[in-house]
Design a protein around this motif. Sequence first.
Motif, PDB file in Angstrom:
ATOM      1  N   GLN A  88      12.000  20.391   7.834  1.00 38.16           N
ATOM      2  CA  GLN A  88      11.952  18.869   8.158  1.00 38.16           C
ATOM      3  C   GLN A  88      11.292  18.774   9.434  1.00 38.16           C
ATOM      4  N   ASP A  89      11.518  19.412  10.709  1.00 37.83           N
ATOM      5  CA  ASP A  89      10.873  19.176  11.924  1.00 37.83           C
ATOM      6  C   ASP A  89       9.487  19.745  11.921  1.00 37.83           C
ATOM      7  N   TYR A  90       9.133  20.743  11.193  1.00 39.91           N
ATOM      8  CA  TYR A  90       7.845  21.244  11.324  1.00 39.91           C
ATOM      9  C   TYR A  90       6.944  20.114  10.143  1.00 39.91           C
ATOM     10  N   ILE A  91       7.354  19.621   9.310  1.00 45.91           N
ATOM     11  CA  ILE A  91       6.608  18.666   8.511  1.00 45.91           C
ATOM     12  C   ILE A  91       6.456  17.425   9.186  1.00 45.91           C
ATOM     13  N   LEU A  92       7.526  16.974  10.030  1.00 50.16           N
ATOM     14  CA  LEU A  92       7.291  15.902  10.813  1.00 50.16           C
ATOM     15  C   LEU A  92       6.562  15.985  11.776  1.00 50.16           C
ATOM     16  N   GLU A  93       6.383  16.981  12.721  1.00 45.25           N
ATOM     17  CA  GLU A  93       5.574  17.375  13.711  1.00 45.25           C
ATOM     18  C   GLU A  93       4.321  17.681  13.469  1.00 45.25           C
ATOM     19  N   ASN A  94       3.818  18.251  12.444  1.00 43.88           N
ATOM     20  CA  ASN A  94       2.666  18.706  12.029  1.00 43.88           C
ATOM     21  C   ASN A  94       1.813  17.927  10.885  1.00 43.88           C
ATOM     22  N   CYS A  95       2.478  17.370  10.129  1.00 46.65           N
ATOM     23  CA  CYS A  95       1.795  16.632   9.120  1.00 46.65           C
ATOM     24  C   CYS A  95       1.966  15.126   9.361  1.00 46.65           C
ATOM     25  N   ILE A  96       3.294  14.596   9.424  1.00 47.36           N
ATOM     26  CA  ILE A  96       3.718  13.244   9.540  1.00 47.36           C
ATOM     27  C   ILE A  96       3.258  12.549  11.004  1.00 47.36           C
ATOM     28  N   LYS A  97       3.574  12.753  11.850  1.00 54.70           N
ATOM     29  CA  LYS A  97       3.295  12.371  13.316  1.00 54.70           C
ATOM     30  C   LYS A  97       1.788  12.234  13.641  1.00 54.70           C
ATOM     31  N   PRO A  98       1.085  13.370  13.290  1.00 44.75           N
ATOM     32  CA  PRO A  98      -0.367  13.395  13.675  1.00 44.75           C
ATOM     33  C   PRO A  98      -1.126  12.393  12.908  1.00 44.75           C
ATOM     34  N   LYS A 116      -9.775  18.536   3.143  1.00 41.30           N
ATOM     35  CA  LYS A 116     -10.583  17.927   4.123  1.00 41.30           C
ATOM     36  C   LYS A 116     -10.901  16.587   3.797  1.00 41.30           C
ATOM     37  N   SER A 117     -10.950  16.079   2.700  1.00 44.71           N
ATOM     38  CA  SER A 117     -11.317  14.621   2.333  1.00 44.71           C
ATOM     39  C   SER A 117      -9.974  13.987   2.690  1.00 44.71           C
ATOM     40  N   LEU A 118      -9.087  14.157   2.118  1.00 46.32           N
ATOM     41  CA  LEU A 118      -7.862  13.619   2.511  1.00 46.32           C
ATOM     42  C   LEU A 118      -7.399  13.393   4.009  1.00 46.32           C
ATOM     43  N   ALA A 119      -7.555  14.661   4.747  1.00 45.88           N
ATOM     44  CA  ALA A 119      -7.177  14.827   6.197  1.00 45.88           C
ATOM     45  C   ALA A 119      -8.214  13.645   6.980  1.00 45.88           C
ATOM     46  N   LYS A 145       0.954  -1.191  -0.155  1.00 46.22           N
ATOM     47  CA  LYS A 145       0.052  -0.142   0.023  1.00 46.22           C
ATOM     48  C   LYS A 145       1.067   1.257  -0.037  1.00 46.22           C
ATOM     49  N   ILE A 146       0.667   1.949  -1.159  1.00 42.57           N
ATOM     50  CA  ILE A 146       1.471   3.239  -1.241  1.00 42.57           C
ATOM     51  C   ILE A 146       0.653   4.395  -1.592  1.00 42.57           C
ATOM     52  N   ALA A 147       0.891   5.597  -0.883  1.00 41.60           N
ATOM     53  CA  ALA A 147       0.086   6.893  -1.256  1.00 41.60           C
ATOM     54  C   ALA A 147       0.833   7.790  -1.548  1.00 41.60           C
ATOM     55  N   MET A 148       0.581   8.910  -2.710  1.00 44.46           N
ATOM     56  CA  MET A 148       1.222   9.987  -2.826  1.00 44.46           C
ATOM     57  C   MET A 148       0.486  11.169  -2.499  1.00 44.46           C
ATOM     58  N   LEU A 149       0.837  11.983  -1.650  1.00 48.15           N
ATOM     59  CA  LEU A 149       0.035  13.218  -1.106  1.00 48.15           C
ATOM     60  C   LEU A 149       0.927  14.444  -1.057  1.00 48.15           C
ATOM     61  N   PRO A 150       0.233  15.614  -1.295  1.00 46.09           N
ATOM     62  CA  PRO A 150       0.750  16.844  -1.055  1.00 46.09           C
ATOM     63  C   PRO A 150       1.253  16.910   0.345  1.00 46.09           C
ATOM     64  N   ALA A 151       2.436  17.418   0.681  1.00 47.89           N
ATOM     65  CA  ALA A 151       2.647  17.694   2.268  1.00 47.89           C
ATOM     66  C   ALA A 151       1.791  18.675   2.949  1.00 47.89           C
ATOM     67  N   MET A 152       1.398  18.679   4.039  1.00 46.66           N
ATOM     68  CA  MET A 152       0.469  19.526   4.841  1.00 46.66           C
ATOM     69  C   MET A 152      -0.918  19.527   4.444  1.00 46.66           C
ATOM     70  N   TYR A 153      -1.231  18.334   3.834  1.00 45.96           N
ATOM     71  CA  TYR A 153      -2.680  17.865   3.272  1.00 45.96           C
ATOM     72  C   TYR A 153      -3.589  17.861   4.666  1.00 45.96           C
ATOM     73  N   ASN A 154      -2.948  17.683   5.873  1.00 41.06           N
ATOM     74  CA  ASN A 154      -3.894  17.723   6.887  1.00 41.06           C
ATOM     75  C   ASN A 154      -3.667  18.501   7.947  1.00 41.06           C
ATOM     76  N   VAL A 155      -3.095  19.758   7.493  1.00 40.50           N
ATOM     77  CA  VAL A 155      -2.842  20.960   8.412  1.00 40.50           C
ATOM     78  C   VAL A 155      -3.724  21.978   8.157  1.00 40.50           C
ATOM     79  N   HIS A 156      -4.675  22.494   8.903  1.00 45.84           N
ATOM     80  CA  HIS A 156      -5.787  23.608   8.513  1.00 45.84           C
ATOM     81  C   HIS A 156      -4.737  24.898   8.226  1.00 45.84           C
ATOM     82  N   GLY A 157      -5.315  25.513   7.104  1.00 42.83           N
ATOM     83  CA  GLY A 157      -4.686  26.686   7.037  1.00 42.83           C
ATOM     84  C   GLY A 157      -3.665  26.747   6.011  1.00 42.83           C
TER      85      GLY A 157
END
Length: 373
Positions: free
Chosen positions: A88-98, A65-68, A47-59
Amino acid sequence: MKRFEHKIFTYFSNRGTIDVYGDWLDNDWESWSFTEDYNEALAQPYKIAMLPAMYNVHGMYSYNKSLASMDFSKFDLVVLSDIECHSQDYILENCIKPAGITNYLVAVGGMYSKLTDPDFIYRPWWMFHHRRLNSIQILQNFGKREFLFDALLGARKLHRSYVMARFQQRPDLLSKSIVNYRDTFINHWGNDPEYLYDHVQQVLNGKELLWPYVSENFTEQQTQDLEPHQISEVTPWNIYEKTHYSICCESFGNNPDDTNPGPFFLTEKTAKMFMAQRMFIMFAPQHTLRFIKSLGFDTFDSIIDESYDDIADPRERFDRAFDQVEYLAEQDPTEVYEKVWPITQYNLWMFIDLIKKTKEAMLDKLLYKINTL
């Protein structure tokens, strides 16, 4: 190894943000298989997904919304693309880990600090995107050009207002250049930092900033600067054919805390300098020229004093940079061109090579990750 045979989840409707599959696979993406059906993607053996970074970060520019609402922690690999300048840290903490994502690849558009995560790769998306949209020309007749500088300043920001103010101080330079500072771009970063705003006001010395401003030397035939869009996606060849040197005001003008160099966000503005074989003076954060050199390019310290790049305070850095504008204005352009030509030709081919090698590195990372599945 063989190309991945199973369907990859992506979101084709989000092309307004970025086509992540095209970013990672370049022109080869059509030979891969994709689906927009979340359940179909989860039914694949891998299972592989390709997504824009920050797809789940409001604003964020890419929030969806659908992807989130989807759970991508169930995927074996999530491939992300960021086209702006997030650390790098911002993407990890706000997009990937949540999102609970544990296996990932990320292409970042800018450099806040050194990338320490091997699953991140720097890819200046706006530079590469501009190359896709524009052909390359080799400009001639350097000695016959009518004007000294082009300063196509774009959206209103403090470092660009500084350049406009300095040209106002020198009507002789303004009359010999093509300087455009339009109000058709939607970005307008206010007056922070206040000390830089005060510095611009000091340069103006009680006068109003010429904004919006379109140079009298800009003719109706020069239609390529620029359609009223937020992003300038056209290389203004007609203007470059008429001017000797360029003022490059990148997207960021100063370091956020004025103590650490960067961030470095090279965009279509710098891409134009390389593609059009331009000599340029850079108005951007401290050590931007050093960063450009770290990518393999050359700059013009053999011709002008580029020590301005080492100055932390943007007021002094911009003052010393504009000193070089005034210095070049006094030189014989033909003599300068003889020194500049080898550098600009080298940068052109280095730019093409950087795109090629970066795309190869991205694909290698992806295939390696797939192979480990």
